[in-house]
Scaffold this motif. Structure first.
Motif, PDB file in Angstrom:
ATOM      1  N   ILE A 320       0.836  -1.208   0.000  1.00 29.54           N
ATOM      2  CA  ILE A 320       0.000   0.000   0.000  1.00 29.54           C
ATOM      3  C   ILE A 320       0.865   1.250   0.000  1.00 29.54           C
ATOM      4  CG2 ILE A 320      -1.603   1.360   1.430  1.00 29.54           C
ATOM      5  CD1 ILE A 320      -2.824  -1.402   2.278  1.00 29.54           C
ATOM      6  N   HIS A 321       1.942   1.246   0.773  1.00 24.18           N
ATOM      7  CA  HIS A 321       2.818   2.415   0.842  1.00 24.18           C
ATOM      8  C   HIS A 321       3.544   2.668  -0.476  1.00 24.18           C
ATOM      9  CE1 HIS A 321       3.034   2.103   5.513  1.00 24.18           C
ATOM     10  NE2 HIS A 321       1.918   2.660   5.079  1.00 24.18           N
ATOM     11  N   ILE A 322       3.747   1.627  -1.279  1.00 29.04           N
ATOM     12  CA  ILE A 322       4.439   1.794  -2.561  1.00 29.04           C
ATOM     13  C   ILE A 322       3.458   2.139  -3.680  1.00 29.04           C
ATOM     14  CG2 ILE A 322       5.805   0.614  -4.339  1.00 29.04           C
ATOM     15  CD1 ILE A 322       6.988  -1.090  -2.016  1.00 29.04           C
ATOM     16  N   THR A 348      -4.140  -5.385  10.894  1.00 28.82           N
ATOM     17  CA  THR A 348      -2.719  -5.062  10.787  1.00 28.82           C
ATOM     18  C   THR A 348      -2.499  -3.865   9.865  1.00 28.82           C
ATOM     19  OG1 THR A 348      -2.160  -7.393  11.124  1.00 28.82           O
ATOM     20  CG2 THR A 348      -0.437  -5.981  10.215  1.00 28.82           C
ATOM     21  N   ILE A 349      -3.189  -3.850   8.734  1.00 28.88           N
ATOM     22  CA  ILE A 349      -3.082  -2.713   7.815  1.00 28.88           C
ATOM     23  C   ILE A 349      -3.570  -1.442   8.496  1.00 28.88           C
ATOM     24  CG2 ILE A 349      -4.005  -1.723   5.672  1.00 28.88           C
ATOM     25  CD1 ILE A 349      -4.054  -4.629   4.577  1.00 28.88           C
ATOM     26  N   LYS A 357      -6.899   7.270   5.140  1.00 28.61           N
ATOM     27  CA  LYS A 357      -7.492   6.638   3.955  1.00 28.61           C
ATOM     28  C   LYS A 357      -6.739   5.363   3.583  1.00 28.61           C
ATOM     29  CE  LYS A 357      -9.749  10.627   1.890  1.00 28.61           C
ATOM     30  NZ  LYS A 357      -9.888  11.491   0.685  1.00 28.61           N
ATOM     31  N   ALA A 358      -5.417   5.378   3.745  1.00 32.39           N
ATOM     32  CA  ALA A 358      -4.636   4.173   3.450  1.00 32.39           C
ATOM     33  C   ALA A 358      -5.020   3.029   4.387  1.00 32.39           C
ATOM     34  CB  ALA A 358      -3.150   4.469   3.554  1.00 32.39           C
ATOM     35  N   LYS A 359      -5.307   3.378   5.630  1.00 30.21           N
ATOM     36  CA  LYS A 359      -5.727   2.358   6.609  1.00 30.21           C
ATOM     37  C   LYS A 359      -7.019   1.672   6.182  1.00 30.21           C
ATOM     38  CE  LYS A 359      -3.772   4.863  10.608  1.00 30.21           C
ATOM     39  NZ  LYS A 359      -2.780   3.878  11.051  1.00 30.21           N
ATOM     40  N   GLU A 360      -7.842   2.370   5.411  1.00 23.46           N
ATOM     41  CA  GLU A 360      -9.147   1.843   4.995  1.00 23.46           C
ATOM     42  C   GLU A 360      -9.111   1.262   3.584  1.00 23.46           C
ATOM     43  OE1 GLU A 360     -11.485   1.587   7.152  1.00 23.46           O
ATOM     44  OE2 GLU A 360     -10.325   2.687   8.667  1.00 23.46           O
TER      45      GLU A 360
END
Length: 389
Positions: A320-322, A348-349, A357-360
């Motif tokens: 996700i981070h990439i 975990t994410i 937003k990345a968490k979701e």
């Protein structure tokens, strides 16, 4: 405007209309014009061509908007057919499918080990012949063969450069199959093919960016952006399984240590359980057997899957981070334990991703199950028909 440019524009518009019908059928000519920004006469002309070619059919009438009821359009699924192959690492599965991904014929064979390049190609050809002989479909209606191949694939040449679990290199898949069957052949890595299958048949047509991850005997992934596979500079985009998790971990089949797939494949889960649980080696020697103990309510076995799910969640957080995709789809045999693992993966994410937003980020288990990869092989040809640009 040069004639070639005009013909290209016609082709692009034709594919645009055909793909809009495929994605949103049943749909009216007026709705196609509205959504594609093409003029109504252009849409009508293209639809007329598609109907004459047998690719599109008209069916029931839609609801009236104050005038004559619109005729609704559908793709003619039986206009053409495709052969799809899911090749390795343990079986070769061949199918014959129509344009809607409906499987009409199939055959499957276990790959003996060790095996040579020549013997592997013989198995591929035999499987394809089996589905052709079992079918009554006219050969001129078959538009090609798609092969989802285990390992590293050079897409342009259709050569399987390295199939680690089979210990094979430089298999000339495209050249040999085209010579044997006189059909267009597309060869793709199985993880990327699975992603394309999910994009086309998994109900994710409107998702701009998606990653599908195959968790089974290995770990592969495919990246789909705006309906197209992303390959990377040297055709290795999506090798998520070889993300390093532990510099000093177990040796991977690729030669490195501590790759993600040394933790999260079926065999890795069984090995971890044997270390963690006293007596597990006698009572549960496969991931499937461990899963049976877990769903029976045995807490130690539940914890095995939860701990593996956390590692998967770490790997997906890195992903996700990439890439920051809209959606991640998880498939493969390991995800048969989805009811235990998926909540922990999402948790975990949620704990580790950088932004709210990345968490979701949407993370789902496949609804295509074991058919995702072989339908992805089918999609390798369909994308040429429906969306060639």
């Amino acid at each position: 405007m040069q004639r070639g440019t005009f013909q290209l524009m016609k082709s692009v518009n034709k594919s645009l209309v055909l793909n809009k019908i495929r994605t949103f059928e049943p749909i009216s000519r007026a709705q196609i014009a509205k959504e594609t920004k093409l003029t109504p006469p252009t849409v009508s002309s293209i639809v007329k061509e598609l109907i004459e070619e047998g690719l599109v059919i008209e069916k029931e009438l839609g609801a009236s908007q104050g005038g004559r009821k619109p005729t609704l359009l559908y793709v003619n699924s039986s206009a053409f057919y495709v052969i799809g192959v899911d090749a390795g690492p343990e079986t070769i599965r061949c199918i014959l499918s129509n344009l809607s991904g409906e499987i009409l014929e199939q055959s499957s064979a276990i790959i003996p080990k060790p095996i040579t390049n020549q013997a592997f190609m013989t198995m591929l050809k035999d499987g394809i012949r089996n589905v052709l002989q079992a079918s009554s479909v006219e050969e001129d209606k078959i538009i090609g063969i798609g092969v989802a191949m285990h390992g590293v694939v050079e897409v342009e040449t259709g050569i399987a450069l390295f199939a680690p679990n089979l210990e094979l290199k430089n298999i000339q898949i495209k050249a040999e199959l085209e010579e044997a069957f006189n059909l267009n052949v597309k060869v793709e890595n199985d993880g990327r093919a699975m992603a394309l299958g999910e994009s086309w048949f998994g109900g994710h047509a409107n998702v701009e960016s998606m990653v599908a991850v195959n968790l089974g005997r290995g770990v592969g992934a495919g990246i789909v952006i705006n309906g197209k596979l992303y390959h990377g500079a040297q055709d290795i985009a999506g090798e998520l399984g070889h993300m390093t998790i532990d510099l000093h971990g177990e040796r991977c089949t690729c030669g490195n240590r501590g790759c993600l797939q040394t933790f999260v494949t079926g065999s890795a889960i069984a090995a971890y359980a044997h270390k963690k649980i006293k007596g597990a080696s006698q009572e549960a020697d496969t991931a499937e057997a461990i899963y049976e103990r877990a769903i029976a309510g045995e807490q130690e076995y539940i914890e095995v899957f939860q701990e593996i799910a956390e590692i998967i969640g770490v790997g997906l957080t890195n992903l996700i981070h990439i890439l920051n995709p809209d959606k991640i789809i998880l498939g493969g045999g390991v995800m048969n334990s989805r009811e235990i693992m998926l909540p922990v993966i999402k948790q975990t994410i949620h704990q580790r991703a950088l932004t709210g937003k990345a968490k979701e980020t949407q993370v789902e288990a496949t609804n295509l199950y074991d058919n995702a990869t072989v339908l992805g092989a089918i999609s390798l040809l369909l994308i040429e028909l429906f969306n060639p640009m």
